[in-house]
Every structure is written in structure tokens, then in C-alpha cells.
Scaffold this motif. Structure first.
Motif, PDB file in Angstrom:
ATOM      1  N   ARG A  13       0.830  -1.201   0.000  1.00 37.79           N
ATOM      2  CA  ARG A  13       0.000   0.000   0.000  1.00 37.79           C
ATOM      3  C   ARG A  13       0.863   1.250   0.000  1.00 37.79           C
ATOM      4  O   ARG A  13       0.586   2.211  -0.711  1.00 37.79           O
ATOM      5  CB  ARG A  13      -0.919   0.012   1.219  1.00 37.79           C
ATOM      6  CG  ARG A  13      -1.812   1.228   1.241  1.00 37.79           C
ATOM      7  CD  ARG A  13      -2.580   1.342   2.537  1.00 37.79           C
ATOM      8  NE  ARG A  13      -3.473   2.459   2.542  1.00 37.79           N
ATOM      9  CZ  ARG A  13      -3.114   3.716   2.780  1.00 37.79           C
ATOM     10  NH1 ARG A  13      -1.865   4.005   3.020  1.00 37.79           N
ATOM     11  NH2 ARG A  13      -3.998   4.679   2.766  1.00 37.79           N
ATOM     12  N   TYR A  14       1.921   1.265   0.792  1.00 44.04           N
ATOM     13  CA  TYR A  14       2.816   2.412   0.824  1.00 44.04           C
ATOM     14  C   TYR A  14       3.425   2.660  -0.552  1.00 44.04           C
ATOM     15  O   TYR A  14       3.467   3.798  -1.024  1.00 44.04           O
ATOM     16  CB  TYR A  14       3.929   2.197   1.853  1.00 44.04           C
ATOM     17  CG  TYR A  14       4.992   3.258   1.794  1.00 44.04           C
ATOM     18  CD1 TYR A  14       4.751   4.531   2.295  1.00 44.04           C
ATOM     19  CD2 TYR A  14       6.226   2.994   1.218  1.00 44.04           C
ATOM     20  CE1 TYR A  14       5.716   5.512   2.223  1.00 44.04           C
ATOM     21  CE2 TYR A  14       7.197   3.965   1.143  1.00 44.04           C
ATOM     22  CZ  TYR A  14       6.945   5.219   1.646  1.00 44.04           C
ATOM     23  OH  TYR A  14       7.892   6.198   1.562  1.00 44.04           O
ATOM     24  N   LEU A  16       2.292   1.700  -3.554  1.00 42.68           N
ATOM     25  CA  LEU A  16       1.272   2.139  -4.505  1.00 42.68           C
ATOM     26  C   LEU A  16       0.821   3.567  -4.223  1.00 42.68           C
ATOM     27  O   LEU A  16       0.583   4.346  -5.142  1.00 42.68           O
ATOM     28  CB  LEU A  16       0.073   1.193  -4.473  1.00 42.68           C
ATOM     29  CG  LEU A  16       0.337  -0.220  -4.971  1.00 42.68           C
ATOM     30  CD1 LEU A  16      -0.894  -1.082  -4.760  1.00 42.68           C
ATOM     31  CD2 LEU A  16       0.755  -0.218  -6.430  1.00 42.68           C
ATOM     32  N   ARG A  17       0.710   3.907  -2.970  1.00 43.78           N
ATOM     33  CA  ARG A  17       0.269   5.244  -2.589  1.00 43.78           C
ATOM     34  C   ARG A  17       1.292   6.299  -2.979  1.00 43.78           C
ATOM     35  O   ARG A  17       0.951   7.414  -3.324  1.00 43.78           O
ATOM     36  CB  ARG A  17       0.059   5.252  -1.078  1.00 43.78           C
ATOM     37  CG  ARG A  17      -0.585   6.434  -0.550  1.00 43.78           C
ATOM     38  CD  ARG A  17      -2.051   6.215  -0.619  1.00 43.78           C
ATOM     39  NE  ARG A  17      -2.683   7.391  -0.078  1.00 43.78           N
ATOM     40  CZ  ARG A  17      -3.902   7.690  -0.319  1.00 43.78           C
ATOM     41  NH1 ARG A  17      -4.628   6.893  -1.025  1.00 43.78           N
ATOM     42  NH2 ARG A  17      -4.418   8.769   0.163  1.00 43.78           N
ATOM     43  N   ARG A  18       2.559   5.942  -2.898  1.00 42.57           N
ATOM     44  CA  ARG A  18       3.624   6.916  -3.109  1.00 42.57           C
ATOM     45  C   ARG A  18       4.036   7.067  -4.572  1.00 42.57           C
ATOM     46  O   ARG A  18       4.420   8.153  -4.983  1.00 42.57           O
ATOM     47  CB  ARG A  18       4.825   6.519  -2.271  1.00 42.57           C
ATOM     48  CG  ARG A  18       5.954   7.481  -2.344  1.00 42.57           C
ATOM     49  CD  ARG A  18       6.642   7.582  -1.016  1.00 42.57           C
ATOM     50  NE  ARG A  18       7.799   8.434  -1.127  1.00 42.57           N
ATOM     51  CZ  ARG A  18       7.832   9.665  -0.669  1.00 42.57           C
ATOM     52  NH1 ARG A  18       6.785  10.155  -0.062  1.00 42.57           N
ATOM     53  NH2 ARG A  18       8.908  10.386  -0.804  1.00 42.57           N
ATOM     54  N   ASN A  23      -2.701   7.708  -7.857  1.00 39.85           N
ATOM     55  CA  ASN A  23      -2.747   8.004  -6.424  1.00 39.85           C
ATOM     56  C   ASN A  23      -2.089   9.344  -6.116  1.00 39.85           C
ATOM     57  O   ASN A  23      -2.555  10.076  -5.238  1.00 39.85           O
ATOM     58  CB  ASN A  23      -2.078   6.888  -5.637  1.00 39.85           C
ATOM     59  CG  ASN A  23      -2.877   5.612  -5.686  1.00 39.85           C
ATOM     60  OD1 ASN A  23      -4.082   5.637  -5.863  1.00 39.85           O
ATOM     61  ND2 ASN A  23      -2.208   4.486  -5.559  1.00 39.85           N
ATOM     62  N   ASP A  27      -4.134  12.382  -4.422  1.00 44.88           N
ATOM     63  CA  ASP A  27      -3.632  13.029  -3.206  1.00 44.88           C
ATOM     64  C   ASP A  27      -3.512  14.537  -3.404  1.00 44.88           C
ATOM     65  O   ASP A  27      -3.767  15.318  -2.489  1.00 44.88           O
ATOM     66  CB  ASP A  27      -2.289  12.436  -2.796  1.00 44.88           C
ATOM     67  CG  ASP A  27      -2.423  11.051  -2.185  1.00 44.88           C
ATOM     68  OD1 ASP A  27      -3.537  10.698  -1.752  1.00 44.88           O
ATOM     69  OD2 ASP A  27      -1.418  10.319  -2.151  1.00 44.88           O
ATOM     70  N   ASN A  77      -9.143   2.596 -11.965  1.00 45.05           N
ATOM     71  CA  ASN A  77      -8.667   3.979 -11.985  1.00 45.05           C
ATOM     72  C   ASN A  77      -9.763   4.937 -12.447  1.00 45.05           C
ATOM     73  O   ASN A  77      -9.887   6.045 -11.921  1.00 45.05           O
ATOM     74  CB  ASN A  77      -7.441   4.099 -12.886  1.00 45.05           C
ATOM     75  CG  ASN A  77      -6.213   3.506 -12.243  1.00 45.05           C
ATOM     76  OD1 ASN A  77      -6.111   3.432 -11.028  1.00 45.05           O
ATOM     77  ND2 ASN A  77      -5.280   3.054 -13.059  1.00 45.05           N
ATOM     78  N   LYS A  80     -12.004   5.508  -9.543  1.00 46.70           N
ATOM     79  CA  LYS A  80     -11.401   6.378  -8.533  1.00 46.70           C
ATOM     80  C   LYS A  80     -11.597   7.846  -8.899  1.00 46.70           C
ATOM     81  O   LYS A  80     -11.967   8.665  -8.048  1.00 46.70           O
ATOM     82  CB  LYS A  80      -9.905   6.077  -8.378  1.00 46.70           C
ATOM     83  CG  LYS A  80      -9.610   4.818  -7.630  1.00 46.70           C
ATOM     84  CD  LYS A  80      -8.173   4.709  -7.194  1.00 46.70           C
ATOM     85  CE  LYS A  80      -7.164   4.750  -8.290  1.00 46.70           C
ATOM     86  NZ  LYS A  80      -5.797   4.462  -7.840  1.00 46.70           N
TER      87      LYS A  80
END
Length: 123
Positions: A13-14, A16-18, A23, A27, A77, A80
Motif C-alpha cells: 500500500r505504501y 502504490l500510494r507513493r 494516487n 492526493d 482507476n 477512482k
């Protein structure tokens, strides 16, 4: 074993989030300055749906089955971005209401302090 799966999911998750572009864009939209871009960002879902339809046509014409994962990714995507539009609108309205309340509170404090200063100077 459960701990290993948990840690792997946290690191995934970290990552993919970064590092994933969608994402990062979402953000940026969630910030105060980016909330106004939520509705236009919904349009970014259209190219993802188009890409999903292209890959689906390729699959129908005999492409490898693993391309179904790309179809799922493109649709995910697109969803989202489609969901982020209304959410950003609600968040923007909430922030603007709070900012208006803060401005009213500040004006009231300023007028109260002016009235209090005048009352002290007179009395």
C-alpha cells in the motif's frame, strides 16, 4: 504467517500510494488548493475507460488472458476519478463553510475589540 501478510500489504500500500500516478493525482486533489480540480479530474476517467475498451477488444481477438488484469486496472482507476469528483465537491463546500465561519468570527472579534477600546478611552 498473519503478521507477514499484514506487513506485505502495508508495504504494498505504501508503494502504490507513493509512486502510482493516479494516487499521486488524487492526493493532490485532496489538498485545499486541489479541491477545485475534483470535478474536472472526473474527465480523466474517460481515457481509462477507453483504454479498457481497447484492451477488451484485443482480448476478444485472441490476446493473452492476463490482459484482463489491465482491464480491471483501467476500470478501477476510472472509478477512482469518477468518485473523487463529488467527494471533492463536498469537501470544498465544507472547507468554504468553515472558512466563512472563521471570517465572521474574526470580524466579530475585531469589532468587539474596537468597541471595547472605545469604551475604555471614553470611560
Amino acid at each position: 504467517m498473519f503478521r507477514l501478510i499484514w506487513i506485505a500489504s502495508v508495504y504494498t500500500r505504501y508503494f502504490l500510494r507513493r509512486y502510482m500516478p493516479t494516487n499521486i493525482a488524487l492526493d493532490a486533489i485532496r489538498t485545499r488548493r486541489g479541491l477545485k480540480w475534483g470535478i474536472p479530474a472526473m474527465l480523466l476517467g474517460v481515457p481509462y475507460l477507453y483504454a479498457a475498451s481497447i484492451v477488451r477488444v484485443l482480448l476478444d481477438n485472441g490476446a493473452p488472458g492476463w490482459l484482463n488484469l489491465l482491464v480491471l486496472l483501467f476500470i478501477w482507476n476510472a472509478m477512482k476519478f469518477a468518485i473523487m469528483g463529488p467527494i471533492s465537491l463536498v469537501l470544498l463546500l465544507r472547507v468554504r463553510i468553515y472558512e466563512a465561519a472563521d471570517r465572521r468570527r474574526m470580524r466579530k472579534q475585531q469589532t468587539d475589540s474596537v468597541v471595547y477600546a472605545r469604551a475604555e478611552s471614553v470611560g
